[in-house]
Design an enzyme around this catalytic site. Structure first.
Site, mmCIF file in Angstrom:
data_model
loop_
_atom_site.group_PDB
_atom_site.id
_atom_site.type_symbol
_atom_site.label_atom_id
_atom_site.label_comp_id
_atom_site.label_asym_id
_atom_site.label_seq_id
_atom_site.Cartn_x
_atom_site.Cartn_y
_atom_site.Cartn_z
ATOM 1 N N TYR A 37 0.928 -1.162 0.110
ATOM 2 C CA TYR A 37 0.030 0.076 0.005
ATOM 3 C C TYR A 37 0.930 1.276 -0.022
ATOM 4 O O TYR A 37 0.422 2.435 -0.488
ATOM 5 C CB TYR A 37 -0.953 0.025 1.273
ATOM 6 N N ASP A 92 -6.408 -7.091 3.317
ATOM 7 C CA ASP A 92 -7.419 -6.449 2.691
ATOM 8 C C ASP A 92 -8.338 -7.499 1.996
ATOM 9 O O ASP A 92 -9.668 -7.751 2.251
ATOM 10 C CB ASP A 92 -7.111 -5.651 1.667
ATOM 11 N N ASP A 151 -12.644 -9.234 3.312
ATOM 12 C CA ASP A 151 -13.746 -9.483 2.664
ATOM 13 C C ASP A 151 -14.166 -10.616 2.759
ATOM 14 O O ASP A 151 -15.364 -10.733 2.611
ATOM 15 C CB ASP A 151 -13.482 -8.909 1.198
ATOM 16 N N LYS A 180 3.089 -15.204 1.774
ATOM 17 C CA LYS A 180 3.389 -16.003 0.599
ATOM 18 C C LYS A 180 4.749 -16.258 0.742
ATOM 19 O O LYS A 180 5.528 -15.758 -0.494
ATOM 20 C CB LYS A 180 2.680 -15.428 -0.590
ATOM 21 N N ASP A 182 -3.094 -18.026 0.000
ATOM 22 C CA ASP A 182 -4.120 -18.557 -1.042
ATOM 23 C C ASP A 182 -4.865 -19.697 0.004
ATOM 24 O O ASP A 182 -5.871 -20.019 -0.258
ATOM 25 C CB ASP A 182 -3.279 -18.960 -2.209
HETATM 26 C C1 IPM Z 1 -10.552 -1.498 3.129
HETATM 27 C C2 IPM Z 1 -10.730 -0.805 1.955
HETATM 28 C C3 IPM Z 1 -9.459 0.057 1.551
HETATM 29 C C4 IPM Z 1 -8.202 -0.741 1.668
HETATM 30 C C5 IPM Z 1 -9.593 0.820 0.460
HETATM 31 C C6 IPM Z 1 -10.994 1.840 0.651
HETATM 32 C C7 IPM Z 1 -8.407 1.963 0.344
HETATM 33 O O1 IPM Z 1 -10.763 -1.763 0.992
HETATM 34 O O2 IPM Z 1 -10.276 -0.864 4.213
HETATM 35 O O3 IPM Z 1 -10.537 -2.717 3.211
HETATM 36 O O4 IPM Z 1 -8.004 -1.237 0.606
HETATM 37 O O5 IPM Z 1 -7.602 -0.830 2.658
HETATM 38 MG MG MG Z 2 -11.121 -3.633 1.678
#
Ligand code: IPM
Ligand code: MG
Length: 370
Positions: A142, A250, A254, A193, A226
């Site tokens: 990042y 990240d 999700d 990884k 993975d």
């Molecule tokens: C998260 C989001 C952010 C990230 C974006 C909005 C920059 O996806 O907080 O998970 O990638 O960290």
């Molecule tokens: Mg995210």
């Protein structure tokens, strides 16, 4: 009676709608005492770009640095697709994380019993799930330099992102993970990884050293990122605390969010190091979901992740464990009552708006508090 200063940054899309529901919770807590919260709001993301040409103004950054905690909504949307990269909405969030040095991102994925059927996975796979993802938040790809796109001639361009980690960055996030694990099942999975990345090799080495030296009582498993993604949807309940880098965190968070039924359910806390003098950590609390521009402004958004993020602020910034438990119990209670926003709607339940859900959470707090 302690008074704390909160900076509210609702941001874009559904951010302002879900933030309004947190303001209801804050108003209730202020009336109930014994603590009180003073709030101030500012712009971030696309709305800040429209007003100031920047994804967050220096004045808002100063307020964030001074606040006891920042409560953040969401940023971004198609409206700002064409803006220059450095001032895109997400740059506001990344600047907050970097300048406040919020290196530790805690993302708890808890499956409320009432929602076990809302997940895309079978009830028995997710029921009772309680995972804590500890994501490194100020390093890795990042922020690594160089980060460029250059013209290399012949109609070709070259894009470079840099994944970089130093020992101290891995040590401090590993300690956060082991410390939190000690309050839970004392089980840590570390995902990287190492089979293709040097940062993975170092990550594995440093996490192993911190474990052996400082936390020998914890159970540690190393897992390739993975494979971790696959295991999260196969047998998610094998995990307790999962520590990983910025990019894998990240993606894996999700995935974990969907196990709980919806992205609209997952809160997060981003914490800095304790201050040497006061012991206080800088902190920002935000839902894991984004700005959802497709449903913005229609009262459809689920405010639970935002409200649960505020509960994390009560827990981690203010040590108000009873109030944090109260908010979380109130959320569980409205779900038991069958109230659902569209994202978690199930047959036989009652569909409610963002504001109705917020009001129901506050009513449940009132009822539970007696
Ligand atoms: C998260 C989001 C952010 C990230 C974006 C909005 C920059 O996806 O907080 O998970 O990638 O960290
Ligand atoms: Mg995210």
């Amino acid at each position: 009676m302690a008074a704390y200063n909160l900076l509210l940054l609702p941001g874009d899309g559904i951010g302002p709608e879900v933030m309004a529901e947190v303001e209801r919770v804050i108003a209730w807590l202020n009336a109930a005492g014994p603590h009180s919260f003073a709030t101030e709001s500012d712009l971030v993301g696309g709305s800040a770009y429209d007003a100031h040409g920047q994804a967050i103004s220096d004045a808002a950054m100063d307020k964030a640095l001074a606040a006891d905690a920042v409560i953040f909504g969401a940023v971004g949307g198609p409206k700002w697709d064409g803006v220059p990269y450095d001032v895109r909405p997400e740059a506001g969030l990344l600047r907050l994380r970097k300048d406040l040095e919020l290196f530790a991102n805690l993302r708890p994925a808890i499956c409320y019993p009432a929602l076990a059927d809302a997940s895309s996975l079978k009830r028995e796979i997710v029921e009772g799930l309680d995972i804590l993802i500890v994501r490194e938040l100020t390093g890795g790809v990042y922020f690594g330099e160089p980060k460029t796109i250059t013209d290399i001639g012949n109609g070709q361009k070259r894009a470079i992102d840099t994944q970089v980690y130093d020992t101290f960055e891995i040590e401090r996030i590993a300690r956060v993970a082991f410390d939190l694990a000690a309050t839970r099942k004392n089980l840590v999975h570390s995902a990287e990884k190492r089979n293709v990345m040097k940062t993975g090799v170092l990550w594995h080495e440093v996490v192993s050293q911190v474990h052996a030296r400082e936390y020998p009582a914890a159970e540690l498993h190393h897992i390739l990122a993975d494979n971790c993604a696959m295991q999260l949807v196969r047998t998610p309940k094998q995990f307790d605390v999962l520590v990983t880098d910025n990019l894998f965190g990240d993606v894996l968070s999700d995935i974990a969010a969907m196990l709980t039924g919806s992205l609209g359910m997952l809160p997060s806390a981003s914490l800095g190091a304790p201050d040497a003098k006061t012991g206080r950590r800088k902190a920002l609390y935000e839902p894991v979901h984004g700005s959802a521009p497709d449903i913005a402004g229609q009262g459809l958004a689920n405010p639970i992740a935002m409200i649960a993020s505020f509960a994390m602020a009560l827990r981690y910034s203010f040590g108000q464990i009873e109030s944090a438990d109260l908010v979380e119990s109130a959320v569980a209670s409205v779900l038991e009552q069958g109230l659902r926003t569209g994202d978690i709607m199930q047959p036989g339940c009652t569909r409610v708006s963002t504001a109705d859900m917020g009001a129901a959470v506050v009513a449940a707090m009132e009822r539970i508090a007696g």
